[in-house]
Design a protein around this motif. Sequence first.
Motif, PDB file in Angstrom:
ATOM      1  N   ALA A 105      32.134  50.927  43.203  1.00 20.10           N
ATOM      2  CA  ALA A 105      33.234  50.095  43.668  1.00 20.10           C
ATOM      3  C   ALA A 105      34.281  49.975  42.567  1.00 20.10           C
ATOM      4  CB  ALA A 105      32.722  48.718  44.068  1.00 20.10           C
ATOM      5  N   THR A 106      35.526  49.826  42.965  1.00 19.63           N
ATOM      6  CA  THR A 106      36.605  49.727  41.988  1.00 19.63           C
ATOM      7  C   THR A 106      37.022  48.282  41.718  1.00 19.63           C
ATOM      8  OG1 THR A 106      38.142  50.046  43.795  1.00 19.63           O
ATOM      9  CG2 THR A 106      37.574  51.993  42.485  1.00 19.63           C
ATOM     10  N   PHE A 107      36.913  47.446  42.745  1.00 20.78           N
ATOM     11  CA  PHE A 107      37.298  46.046  42.603  1.00 20.78           C
ATOM     12  C   PHE A 107      36.205  45.159  43.198  1.00 20.78           C
ATOM     13  CE2 PHE A 107      41.252  48.416  42.827  1.00 20.78           C
ATOM     14  CZ  PHE A 107      41.983  47.890  41.772  1.00 20.78           C
ATOM     15  N   ILE A 108      36.102  43.949  42.687  1.00 23.10           N
ATOM     16  CA  ILE A 108      35.203  42.965  43.271  1.00 23.10           C
ATOM     17  C   ILE A 108      35.970  41.652  43.417  1.00 23.10           C
ATOM     18  CG2 ILE A 108      33.073  44.024  42.473  1.00 23.10           C
ATOM     19  CD1 ILE A 108      33.019  42.133  40.118  1.00 23.10           C
ATOM     20  N   TYR A 109      35.524  40.853  44.384  1.00 24.72           N
ATOM     21  CA  TYR A 109      36.235  39.610  44.711  1.00 24.72           C
ATOM     22  C   TYR A 109      35.232  38.484  44.915  1.00 24.72           C
ATOM     23  CZ  TYR A 109      39.975  42.918  45.769  1.00 24.72           C
ATOM     24  OH  TYR A 109      40.920  43.914  45.687  1.00 24.72           O
ATOM     25  N   ARG A 110      35.687  37.263  44.659  1.00 19.41           N
ATOM     26  CA  ARG A 110      34.858  36.108  44.978  1.00 19.41           C
ATOM     27  C   ARG A 110      35.746  34.921  45.360  1.00 19.41           C
ATOM     28  NH1 ARG A 110      32.301  34.582  39.017  1.00 19.41           N
ATOM     29  NH2 ARG A 110      34.249  34.154  37.946  1.00 19.41           N
ATOM     30  N   TRP A 127      30.301  37.422  43.623  1.00 22.77           N
ATOM     31  CA  TRP A 127      31.136  38.637  43.693  1.00 22.77           C
ATOM     32  C   TRP A 127      30.743  39.500  44.883  1.00 22.77           C
ATOM     33  CZ3 TRP A 127      35.350  38.529  41.005  1.00 22.77           C
ATOM     34  CH2 TRP A 127      35.397  37.954  39.744  1.00 22.77           C
ATOM     35  N   MET A 141      42.171  42.668  50.468  1.00 23.78           N
ATOM     36  CA  MET A 141      42.231  41.740  49.336  1.00 23.78           C
ATOM     37  C   MET A 141      43.076  42.298  48.192  1.00 23.78           C
ATOM     38  SD  MET A 141      40.715  38.974  50.147  1.00 23.78           S
ATOM     39  CE  MET A 141      40.802  38.255  48.513  1.00 23.78           C
TER      40      MET A 141
ATOM     41  N   PRO B  37      42.468  51.266  37.998  1.00 21.71           N
ATOM     42  CA  PRO B  37      42.422  50.242  36.976  1.00 21.71           C
ATOM     43  C   PRO B  37      41.863  50.677  35.627  1.00 21.71           C
ATOM     44  CG  PRO B  37      40.576  49.997  38.446  1.00 21.71           C
ATOM     45  CD  PRO B  37      41.376  51.131  38.950  1.00 21.71           C
ATOM     46  N   ALA B 105      40.919  32.440  45.135  1.00 16.66           N
ATOM     47  CA  ALA B 105      40.143  33.685  45.132  1.00 16.66           C
ATOM     48  C   ALA B 105      40.302  34.380  43.786  1.00 16.66           C
ATOM     49  CB  ALA B 105      40.609  34.604  46.245  1.00 16.66           C
ATOM     50  N   GLU B 106      39.293  35.131  43.418  1.00 20.37           N
ATOM     51  CA  GLU B 106      39.341  35.880  42.167  1.00 20.37           C
ATOM     52  C   GLU B 106      39.103  37.359  42.430  1.00 20.37           C
ATOM     53  OE1 GLU B 106      37.348  34.148  38.616  1.00 20.37           O
ATOM     54  OE2 GLU B 106      36.637  32.691  40.080  1.00 20.37           O
ATOM     55  N   MET B 107      39.787  38.173  41.683  1.00 25.97           N
ATOM     56  CA  MET B 107      39.618  39.623  41.766  1.00 25.97           C
ATOM     57  C   MET B 107      39.345  40.172  40.369  1.00 25.97           C
ATOM     58  SD  MET B 107      42.377  42.643  42.498  1.00 25.97           S
ATOM     59  CE  MET B 107      42.903  42.609  40.778  1.00 25.97           C
ATOM     60  N   MET B 108      38.470  41.138  40.306  1.00 25.92           N
ATOM     61  CA  MET B 108      38.222  41.788  39.034  1.00 25.92           C
ATOM     62  C   MET B 108      38.195  43.297  39.239  1.00 25.92           C
ATOM     63  SD  MET B 108      35.214  41.115  36.309  1.00 25.92           S
ATOM     64  CE  MET B 108      35.897  39.498  36.010  1.00 25.92           C
ATOM     65  N   ALA B 109      38.936  43.991  38.412  1.00 25.39           N
ATOM     66  CA  ALA B 109      38.880  45.451  38.418  1.00 25.39           C
ATOM     67  C   ALA B 109      37.713  45.863  37.530  1.00 25.39           C
ATOM     68  CB  ALA B 109      40.189  46.024  37.895  1.00 25.39           C
ATOM     69  N   ILE B 110      36.752  46.518  38.135  1.00 23.43           N
ATOM     70  CA  ILE B 110      35.586  46.884  37.325  1.00 23.43           C
ATOM     71  C   ILE B 110      35.655  48.333  36.873  1.00 23.43           C
ATOM     72  CG2 ILE B 110      34.080  45.117  38.241  1.00 23.43           C
ATOM     73  CD1 ILE B 110      32.879  47.176  40.101  1.00 23.43           C
ATOM     74  N   GLY B 111      36.800  48.912  37.091  1.00 23.79           N
ATOM     75  CA  GLY B 111      37.046  50.194  36.447  1.00 23.79           C
ATOM     76  C   GLY B 111      36.699  51.388  37.295  1.00 23.79           C
ATOM     77  N   ASP B 112      37.223  52.512  36.870  1.00 24.23           N
ATOM     78  CA  ASP B 112      36.933  53.767  37.548  1.00 24.23           C
ATOM     79  C   ASP B 112      35.630  54.368  37.062  1.00 24.23           C
ATOM     80  OD1 ASP B 112      39.077  53.636  39.104  1.00 24.23           O
ATOM     81  OD2 ASP B 112      40.272  55.122  38.042  1.00 24.23           O
TER      82      ASP B 112
END
Lengths: 566, 151
Positions: A105-110, A127, A141, B37, B105-112
């Motif tokens: 996955a590239t992005f995660i959300y919560r 998450w 999102m 990202p 809401a929160e978003m996080m880029a966890i990378g390629d």
Amino acid sequence: MPRLRAHHLGAAVLAGAVTLLFTAPASAGARIHIINNNAPGIGFNDPTPAAPVGGNPGTTKGEQRLIAFQYAASLWGLMLDSNVDIYVRAQFVPLGANVLGSAGATFIYRNFTGEPGFPGAEYPATWYHSALADKRAGTDMRQVFGGPAGDPDINANFSSNFDFYLGLDGNHGAQVDLVTVVLHELGHGLGFANFVNEVTGSNQSGGTDIYSQFTLDTTTGTRWAEIVPDASGNALRAASALRVDKIVWNGATVTAAVPHVLSFGRPEINVYSPAAIAGSARVGTASFGPALGSPGVSGDVVMGLDPADASGPSTTDACSPLTNAAAVAGRIALVDRGTCAFVIKVKNAQDAGAIAVLVADNVAGDPPAGLGGTDPTITIPSVRIAQALGAAMKAQLAAAETVAANIGIDLTQLAGADPSGFAQLYATNPVQSGSSISHYDNIAFRNLLMEPAINSDLTHELIPPYDLSLALMRDIGWFVDGNLDGTPDETFTFGTCTTNQPNTTLSNGATLDDMARVWYRDCAAGARNHGAFVSCVAHATNAAVASGLITGAQKGAVQRCAARTR
Amino acid sequence: MQQSVPRSLAARARRALGTLGFGAALALVALVMAPGPVSAQDAASGPRVREDLVAKIAGKRIHKDRATGQVRAITVEEARDLIATITALTSRPAGEPAAAVTGGAEMMAIGDHADHVVISRYNPDGSVSVRCVASADEAADFLAEEPLEVM
């Protein structure tokens, strides 16, 4: 067939071409877009001519790769409903030797809420993988956070220098089936993975994830998401990750499906005496010799002794003919792993009259791996046991105790489920960070798509009685929503046709909705026209009624929908 | 949807990968050139190849030679290439990525950098074992155990 599009992107610039590769009547599901991230001439765009193979009509290697990749995506897309398109950025590039591909996955959300009618996140401070968050939010999102439309939910890289089987029919022979590998990797990207570092036990940014909401440690009765997100909690999670056979999935959908998918017969050793080491333990099975059975083979255990010579430096490695055949004959031989082939060790013990062989691991670790090799002349069963158990047995034998044991399968327990019927997750000691827990246990049988070992006998089906992958997706929040209104469906959908029949679980472990989607897929793919489609559906559902799988009323609902499908 | 990648970024990654195998370099450059990202700092720093892992698998008969179709020993260079690739694909950027917040809401880029990598190991009988791993250590463990029957 789900709606599916392919995008071609150059290495740096969007080409913009959108190609519909699979045409079929509209159905429930999710649109999965494959963003072709290869530059012209390579990867998905490799112009090397290729003969159509296994139902893959592509005429170049690049086309065949893309079609196989899209086909795998479509199998997921068929079963997962979302009103938000899913984007997979994919490319075939030269990877290192023996590396086939990767995805995540590239992005995660919560803490996201849903659009009107959509549920948003089920669990707070948890998450979610990007595609699942989109589904539950009812909106993209990424755009909520100011990102561009079509930003990837999943990133995937596959090897352009590996010779995959590119057919769609699963007849891969000795080759590696690209469709299966893509199914597995997309499974991780869609939700079959936590965001925990199992070595340290730390969560992603101190917060739990949706996968951990269903990860249960049966020794403590605690779900990983319940463990406090601080240093003390991290230590607990790290310790938990090491508990072989004790980490399970406690989601209701998977648990209900387990008896329909897994088979009874857990391979194990039972040590009867002496009392100090009595008990059962997991074993690694052999790829040669007879399969373990029930009641299995029982007997006293003796060390197999051989000369310390050029074949093997130890007197317990069984790399040479055994010197204590009189003691071994009629008993279970215990030998050490190392130096020579497993088949040599077992054959030497067999020649000395052993009725079975225990190969004690020479490195610490649990559970013990299997015994590889081929020798059709081996006629006795053999297993690998953990180093610790081997050492305990040796200590008892050295103390002149009689060690008695049985090796076989426990027909009271499902292979891959714990005694309570929960599907086991892959736990090892030492831990394999990222791989541990985020797979089903490799003891599972039948083999499952989401085990760490991608076995050659896997089908492309994601539902019971073939697999537990879709069931886990349902547990984490990929609810059935054929009409895409954001509310879990009470009735099942066929294509875009909503029936009035409840979506019940059938006797094979699949739901009626699962089966309806499979019938729709199979009939839409093979039908030349509407009449043929309706006929195909009638044939499939009539057979299902005849076998007792569905009722006449359920059949009628499917067939009426098929007749209305355009 | 797609964004141009500055030439300098790819060039930095190539320089950083100068000591790695060609395949690993291409792989990481491809990752860097992909939109998304992945941070320039992370990509340019490149993976550190663990020589102990290279030594663990080099010489194992686990590789199918494309030219001959025969299973043969993996070379030191190929082993280094393999470990470099897996390290690059599974290594997350150092430190905690920042979470963006919008309306609670929160978003996080966890990378390629992907979490899971599928690797293969050819067996002496010509069969192939396939495994999904999440680290170079795990990959080396799996590959070093080959051939299963001689360990």
